[in-house]
Design a protein around this motif. Sequence first.
Motif, mmCIF file in Angstrom:
data_model
loop_
_atom_site.group_PDB
_atom_site.id
_atom_site.type_symbol
_atom_site.label_atom_id
_atom_site.label_comp_id
_atom_site.label_asym_id
_atom_site.label_seq_id
_atom_site.Cartn_x
_atom_site.Cartn_y
_atom_site.Cartn_z
ATOM 1 N N THR A 157 -3.743 4.355 -0.864
ATOM 2 C CA THR A 157 -4.795 4.598 0.577
ATOM 3 C C THR A 157 -4.836 5.356 1.216
ATOM 4 N N GLU A 158 -6.331 6.107 1.265
ATOM 5 C CA GLU A 158 -6.501 6.812 2.375
ATOM 6 C C GLU A 158 -7.609 6.608 3.394
ATOM 7 N N PRO B 290 -8.291 2.388 0.111
ATOM 8 C CA PRO B 290 -7.928 1.814 -1.227
ATOM 9 C C PRO B 290 -8.720 3.649 -1.824
ATOM 10 N N VAL B 291 -7.882 3.906 -2.544
ATOM 11 C CA VAL B 291 -8.458 5.417 -3.873
ATOM 12 C C VAL B 291 -8.948 4.554 -4.619
ATOM 13 N N MET B 292 -10.201 4.287 -4.655
ATOM 14 C CA MET B 292 -11.170 3.475 -5.576
ATOM 15 C C MET B 292 -12.151 4.142 -6.266
ATOM 16 N N CYS C 190 -3.318 12.589 -13.273
ATOM 17 C CA CYS C 190 -4.213 13.688 -12.247
ATOM 18 C C CYS C 190 -4.121 13.273 -10.782
ATOM 19 N N PRO C 191 -3.048 14.172 -10.176
ATOM 20 C CA PRO C 191 -3.008 14.056 -8.818
ATOM 21 C C PRO C 191 -3.821 13.604 -8.086
ATOM 22 N N VAL C 192 -3.684 12.580 -7.149
ATOM 23 C CA VAL C 192 -4.414 12.261 -6.154
ATOM 24 C C VAL C 192 -5.152 12.774 -5.428
ATOM 25 N N GLU C 193 -5.258 14.269 -5.068
ATOM 26 C CA GLU C 193 -5.621 14.997 -4.453
ATOM 27 C C GLU C 193 -7.283 14.964 -4.756
ATOM 28 N N ALA C 194 -7.107 15.011 -6.357
ATOM 29 C CA ALA C 194 -8.214 15.830 -7.299
ATOM 30 C C ALA C 194 -8.546 15.002 -7.885
ATOM 31 N N LEU C 195 -8.320 13.188 -7.934
ATOM 32 C CA LEU C 195 -9.050 12.776 -8.452
ATOM 33 C C LEU C 195 -10.525 11.781 -8.655
ATOM 34 N N ASN D 122 0.485 -1.446 -0.086
ATOM 35 C CA ASN D 122 0.023 0.077 0.019
ATOM 36 C C ASN D 122 0.392 1.101 -0.046
ATOM 37 N N ALA D 123 0.293 2.239 -0.205
ATOM 38 C CA ALA D 123 0.771 3.257 -0.919
ATOM 39 C C ALA D 123 0.200 4.821 0.036
ATOM 40 N N ARG D 124 0.128 5.533 0.868
ATOM 41 C CA ARG D 124 -0.665 5.920 1.680
ATOM 42 C C ARG D 124 -0.660 7.393 1.097
ATOM 43 N N ILE D 125 -1.804 7.863 0.422
ATOM 44 C CA ILE D 125 -1.608 9.110 -0.513
ATOM 45 C C ILE D 125 -0.851 10.522 0.291
#
Length: 229
Positions: free
Chosen positions: A153-154, A168-170, A183-188, A78-81
Amino acid sequence: MCGRMAHKELTWAQLAGWMQGLAPGATEIETRYNVPPTAMIPIVRQGPLGLQGDLARWGLIPAFHRGSLKDWKATTINARIESVATAPSFRAAYRGGRCLVLASGYYEWQVRGGVKYPHYIRPSGNAPALLMAGLESRVRLPEYEGPTCAVLTEPVRGALAQVHDRMPVMMGLEAAADWLGGCPVEALPRLPMEALGWHEVARTVNSIRNEGPDLIEPIEPVAPDLFSL
């Protein structure tokens, strides 16, 4: 987090019918209901001719690693946002190794009375799989050559917080191109929580030796007054 998933009768043909323009992977997806880290799991990347399916080893190994698999000690499934853009293990893949990780569902454990009770999280509608934001890194090591991957993940959203504090970021199909395009994960755009369903399952899933469709079947939750027994 996401530490166990299921591939319930997923096939590339099924996924290609759902994801327009997807070129199937060369190796078929194995039907499994208790998929642990280090297993080969389905991913989708943006190729020169469109979407390309593949299998990747779950647990990202960055390209700078020059030892063997056993020499890589970090936990990188896992990678943390919160840190993915700067963490040494993930930052290169975040910039240029985007992928989608596909699963028919994943497991999370709720702690009640000091005991962990597994839950199965899945699409609530007709989608054949969850699309998780992933990172890919290709490696050439003594024991393995090919793609490796991690799931972003978030902090958990909505009622799923009753089960676990992260997820997970889904995303939905319409946002897949955004993620793969950088796309930056924050804006997804995120998958709406109403597109998810979950239920408690038997604790037999706790052991990776156990396998079969019964692992994802719902069970009656243990009553609160029995926690201390």
